[in-house]
Design a protein around this motif. Structure first.
Motif: not given
Length: 489
Positions: A133-143
């Protein structure tokens, strides 16, 4: 600003639409392979999983976006990621261990004593999804949208392919036919999902080089304090999404409950286009609105976003309800008797999107404690209405309860917003679009009720076009210029 939000929503929307439509292939397939009772089990398990994910991610996905974006250096961003990821991973691992330790009692309580593997498969899927979940969120945060899209799309291909193999290939391969058990029904879909979740983790590993789950209390404390109210609010919030399935299962008599639940779950999946729109909007809007904004800029942008969200939602609602009979053909024959639920569920999803828009004011301002008031009140309405209506009108009662819950949460969130963080939503314009949508819906239903489909289908298309033209004139949108702009892009 709205162009940037629209662009992010479009990128995530393309992936969401592609992934969900690919996954949607399973709806007509499984509703023809599984009985209504077996599909009821499938619906039950997939209602519980999102609830567990909200609890075990501890509300920290939103907190991660806020503090990751605020961190001034890459080193500090890394610390935020590792601490949040470590905390969430620990919670997921402890959950899986406890579930395995008490597997038999939990399986009995969930009425799956005959197939306890359904329960541990659910737990393993949740554990893997928590880890990612958080690795996916990191991808989103980094665009890093393309990476996000590719991983999700490929994993769903794996899931769909395995489902077809298990249900259509396994019984026909002589050397493997011993592994086929017709009574195991939805269990094969859970096995396919477990493999899918493991695939996601493997595909994310290259993006995690140099990072390890590591809990830094100093870094974690402000994230946790920000996220805790969201967790407290998230539990009743997601409970509003799954408790109707549980009440359908436990309130109705044995022998009727799973079939009723199966029909409700199948029709809910027919609302996929509305669900897709809300989800893709969330993927784009959440990191967008939780980035650094001046207050007046945030308020103006959020108000405009709400208006256009409502416009698109109403257009989608009309587009689906005008052709409900055609959408019903997607389902297996036994499931079509529940198609009457579709307009109610669609409208509930519209209000769910409005509630999502109304959540950004307290997430942006840090007043997250009010989230619990909103979702907690909604849960009270959900449970109360389901307890009253399900014994009387079955799954139709669950659908109405869901709609009322979303409407109540929207009203409460709007009231709190105007009191503590006023946003100039154009209620007159939004109300006009809702009333116009109701009028177009009523005309469409009259057309469909009294005219043959060979005549009513063209008229439905004209009505849908009429609503779009009305909106374009109200918003002073020049359709020719819009089409030219889209063609150039």
């Amino acid at each position: 600003m709205l162009r940037k939000l629209a662009g992010q929503t479009a990128v995530y929307g393309i992936s969401t639409i592609g992934v969900r439509l690919l996954n949607y292939v399973l709806v007509p397939y499984l509703t023809r392979i599984l009985s209504k009772e077996q599909f009821g089990v499938y619906t039950d398990i997939y209602a519980v999983i999102p609830f567990l994910l909200v609890v075990l991610t501890l509300g920290m996905e939103t907190g991660f976006f806020r503090f990751y974006n605020k961190a001034p250096t890459e080193a500090e961003k890394k610390q935020v990621f590792q601490s949040v990821w470590g905390t969430v991973s620990l919670a997921g691992t402890l959950f899986l261990l406890l579930l395995l330790l008490f597997l038999r009692p939990v399986a009995g309580w969930m009425q799956y004593s005959e197939y306890p593997s359904f329960v541990w498969l659910m737990g393993a899927i949740v554990w893997l999804d928590v880890l990612t979940a958080i690795p996916f969120a990191k991808l989103r945060a980094q665009n890093r949208a393309l990476r996000f899209v590719w991983i999700r799309f490929f994993s769903v291909v794996v899931h769909v392919a395995l489902c077809f193999f298990f249900y259509s290939g396994l019984p026909r391969i002589p050397s493997l036919s011993a592994l086929w058990n017709p009574g195991y029904g939805p269990g094969y879909a859970f096995v396919a999902n477990l493999i899918q979740s493991a695939t996601v983790l493997l595909l994310l590993l290259p993006t995690l080089k140099g990072c390890m789950p590591k809990i830094d209390k100093k870094v974690l404390r402000p994230v946790f304090l920000y996220s805790l109210p969201l967790l407290i609010a998230g539990i009743p919030g997601v409970a509003n999404e799954f408790i109707d399935r549980q009440l359908l299962k436990y309130i109705q008599p044995a022998g009727e409950n799973l079939a009723s639940l199966g029909g409700y779950g199948a029709v809910t999946k027919l609302a996929v286009i509305m669900t897709l729109f809300v989800q893709m909007y969330r993927y784009g809007a959440e990191p967008f609105f939780l980035a650094e904004f001046k207050q007046n800029e945030f308020q103006r942008t959020n108000a405009e976003a709400m208006k256009y969200f409502v416009i698109v939602s109403i257009a989608i609602f009309l587009g689906i309800t005008y052709f409900t009979d055609l959408f019903g053909l997607i389902l297996g024959q036994d499931f079509r008797t529940d198609i009457r639920l579709l307009p109610i569920i669609l409208l509930a999803n519209v209000f769910a999107g409005i509630v999502l828009n109304l959540s950004f004011w307290y997430k942006h301002s840090g007043l997250t404690r009010y989230a619990a008031v909103i979702t907690g009140t909604g849960l009270i309405f959900t449970v109360s209405l389901n307890l009253i209506l399900i014994p009387r009108i079955g799954n139709l009662g669950a659908a109405w309860s869901r709609l009322v819950c979303e409407m109540v949460m929207a009203v409460i969130s709007y009231g709190l917003c105007q009191k503590y963080f006023p946003i100039p939503y154009n209620l007159r314009r939004i109300g006009t679009y809702f009333l116009t949508g109701i009028l177009f819906y009523a005309v469409g239903m009259a057309v469909n009720g009294y005219l043959p489909r060979s005549v009513s289908i063209p008229l439905d298309l004209l009505l849908l076009g009429g609503f779009c033209i009305f909106v374009a004139r109200m918003e002073k949108i020049k359709l020719k210029n819009l089409l030219t702009s889209l063609r150039k892009k």
